[in-house]
Scaffold this motif. Sequence first.
Motif, PDB file in Angstrom:
ATOM      1  N   TRP A 519       0.837  -1.209   0.000  1.00 37.65           N
ATOM      2  CA  TRP A 519       0.000   0.000   0.000  1.00 37.65           C
ATOM      3  C   TRP A 519       0.872   1.260   0.000  1.00 37.65           C
ATOM      4  N   HIS A 523       1.218   4.075  -3.083  1.00 35.65           N
ATOM      5  CA  HIS A 523       0.834   5.461  -2.848  1.00 35.65           C
ATOM      6  C   HIS A 523       2.031   6.412  -2.906  1.00 35.65           C
ATOM      7  N   SER A 558      -9.763   4.612 -11.758  1.00 39.68           N
ATOM      8  CA  SER A 558     -10.065   5.651 -10.774  1.00 39.68           C
ATOM      9  C   SER A 558     -11.565   5.753 -10.526  1.00 39.68           C
ATOM     10  N   ALA A 561     -14.576  -0.107 -10.435  1.00 44.56           N
ATOM     11  CA  ALA A 561     -14.205  -1.012  -9.352  1.00 44.56           C
ATOM     12  C   ALA A 561     -14.028  -2.426  -9.890  1.00 44.56           C
ATOM     13  N   ILE A 566      -6.913  -3.220  -5.065  1.00 48.37           N
ATOM     14  CA  ILE A 566      -7.230  -2.209  -4.073  1.00 48.37           C
ATOM     15  C   ILE A 566      -6.195  -1.094  -4.005  1.00 48.37           C
ATOM     16  N   ALA A 567      -4.917  -1.419  -3.971  1.00 45.61           N
ATOM     17  CA  ALA A 567      -3.889  -0.385  -3.806  1.00 45.61           C
ATOM     18  C   ALA A 567      -3.777   0.491  -5.057  1.00 45.61           C
ATOM     19  N   SER A 569      -5.947   0.963  -7.640  1.00 44.55           N
ATOM     20  CA  SER A 569      -7.137   1.750  -7.965  1.00 44.55           C
ATOM     21  C   SER A 569      -7.342   2.889  -6.980  1.00 44.55           C
ATOM     22  N   ALA A 570      -7.006   2.666  -5.718  1.00 49.45           N
ATOM     23  CA  ALA A 570      -7.146   3.730  -4.729  1.00 49.45           C
ATOM     24  C   ALA A 570      -6.199   4.894  -5.040  1.00 49.45           C
ATOM     25  N   THR A 571      -4.980   4.577  -5.467  1.00 52.07           N
ATOM     26  CA  THR A 571      -4.046   5.667  -5.814  1.00 52.07           C
ATOM     27  C   THR A 571      -4.511   6.404  -7.066  1.00 52.07           C
ATOM     28  N   ALA A 573      -7.603   6.857  -7.939  1.00 50.57           N
ATOM     29  CA  ALA A 573      -8.680   7.739  -7.500  1.00 50.57           C
ATOM     30  C   ALA A 573      -8.117   8.978  -6.814  1.00 50.57           C
ATOM     31  N   ASP A 574      -7.029   8.802  -6.055  1.00 45.77           N
ATOM     32  CA  ASP A 574      -6.342   9.935  -5.421  1.00 45.77           C
ATOM     33  C   ASP A 574      -5.841  10.894  -6.496  1.00 45.77           C
TER      34      ASP A 574
END
Length: 678
Positions: A519, A523, A558, A561, A566-567, A569-571, A573-574
């Motif tokens: 993670w 990020h 982004s 889903a 998880i890691a 796609s979350a970045t 979206a950030d």
Amino acid sequence: MTNPTAQELIERSNRLGADPKNTNYAGGNTSAKGLETDPVTGENVELMWVKGSGGDLGTLEEKGLAVLRVDRLRALQNVYPGVEREDEMVAAFDYTLFGKGGAAPSIDTAMHGLVDAAHVDHLHPDAGIAIATAADGEQLTTTIFGDKVVWVPWRRPGFQLGLDIAAIKEQNPQAVGCILGGHGITAWGDSTDEAERNSLWIIDTAADYIAANSKAEPFGPVLDGYEALPDAERRTKAAALAPTLRGIASTDKPMVGHFTDSEVVLDFLAHSEHSRLAELGTSCPDHFLRTKIKPMVIDLPSTASIEQILERLPELHEQYRADYAAYYERNADENSPAMRGADPLITLVPGVGMFSYGKDKQTARVAGEFYINAINVMRGAEGLSSYAPIDEAEKFRIEYWALEEAKLQRMPKPKPLATRIALVTGAASGIGKAIATRLASEGACVAIADLDIEKARAAASEIGTTDVAIGIAADVSNEEAVKAAIDETVLAFGGLDLVVNNAGLSLSKSLLETTEKDWDLQHDVMAKGSFLVSKNAARVLIDQKLGGDIIYISSKNSVFAGPNNIAYSATKADQAHQVRLLAAELGEYGIKVNGINPDGVVRGSGIFASGWGANRAKTYGIPEEDLGKFYAQRTILKREVVPENVANAVFVLCTSDLDHTTGLHIPVDAGVAAAFLR
């Protein structure tokens, strides 16, 4: 097949042009006369091969030669209308051309054709121009060369100068060449070897005389506090000043920059006479056409802080513009072209170095090289006598010459991204490399940043010379490394206009398999990395006051889903929300911030090749080699997304066609309904 005489000329030109002591880049011209069969009459005809307009002696090829009939060229003496109308003779040269193709004849053609010598060289050596610009240059010419070299008072290049030199050679059969007041040298010979020997003899004799007879400190004593700063401090200060200086140089029209902290420049600025000499300006036409008649000099010591210099710059710039406008008004008449711009092309900063500017990196770099030539000329002239360049009225006549204006009007239309400077992260392969390649092809200068410096440099060399692309190291997760990469970009090209946050990696794991280390790594590189790049780039863009673009290569992930992601796609979206936040914050500075959401790009991707592709293929239950086809089949258009598709979107976002667009995400996914923006 190249005529042997022409081939010898090309070889001589390349040898002379390869050594900067002989002539500056693109400066001077050479010629040779010989016989060739006229295909119409079958008879021998005397021709002259001469370097045409533009081009460089060091890299001259056959296509850079103009070929003229000597009899027709010399017959132009019978229709010469006089010095007040001699510009008309340039068009007349076209009627003396032999055959088809070849380069356009230059203004110096008459100098070569009218002189009764088989081989002629006209060069701009620093040592020769030092004698040519010395206050007592005529006497020095006699002292140094005796009667083998004759002084020619300043005359603007053209037909009359050719007549003058022809007469001098006829009247001085013992002479091997001449010093052209304020300008350069011309030498001749009966063979190509003799002409080259005579040229080199004049250059070396002048240089040796200057070295043996020059005063110890031609630029005066060293000024306390104006000495060169240590290397690291010097470059840090240069990088801090560069954005503001580029903004100043780009007030009238955008410019690309070049920085040099060569010993020649730093030594000049460390001595007491640098301000007086800089104000006198350059003399050789080749010099001031590229440097303007004088530089802008920062009138503060090396010890001045960055803040002090930045505070002083607006007043210095205003004064420079006023001086240039006054120079134009003093010398312009009803037939003069409009003023082309009043901003400096050369800025000198004591203790730091020189910033030079032009329409592209090569022009900016060459302008700096020319000012170094000018410094060398001033040193030689001041060492023997005093520096006395041609007067400003003559400079104006050349700078705003109708022939020069016509040459400018013939220049091809600039490419869409000309003068723009881009930094692309993660650009040694895949999407980033495709983006860098497209931006460079559209006229931008590009810094290719990557963790692997060797791969970055290799990618840059594939794109073009260092005037177009450079490879730099950048760990985007480390702020000091990011600052260093941006500083390197700014010092290479003068500033920054376009940033592409492309660096990334991906770990395809389920929630339970994703570790804290996974993670944090994901990020650090993409969410934190793009934040650090944008933050430090924004400082440059704001200081330049030229607007700019920041583009994020986000992802359909982004907004879409998917499993085991998880890691990553979350970045993404950030990053996607960073686009919106920065668009809102930076808009007041004219900086646009946009994003691109590609689907999975398999072809050429470093991410997919490093294991991501295998993991995604496993997730979908297909062979890895079919992953691109799989992604294509799930799209509405049934098309695979390749790096060039993303590069196309980047290009469109930073053109004037979308200059009112910010905060946008462009899908480049061939149509993934689940990733439609809402």
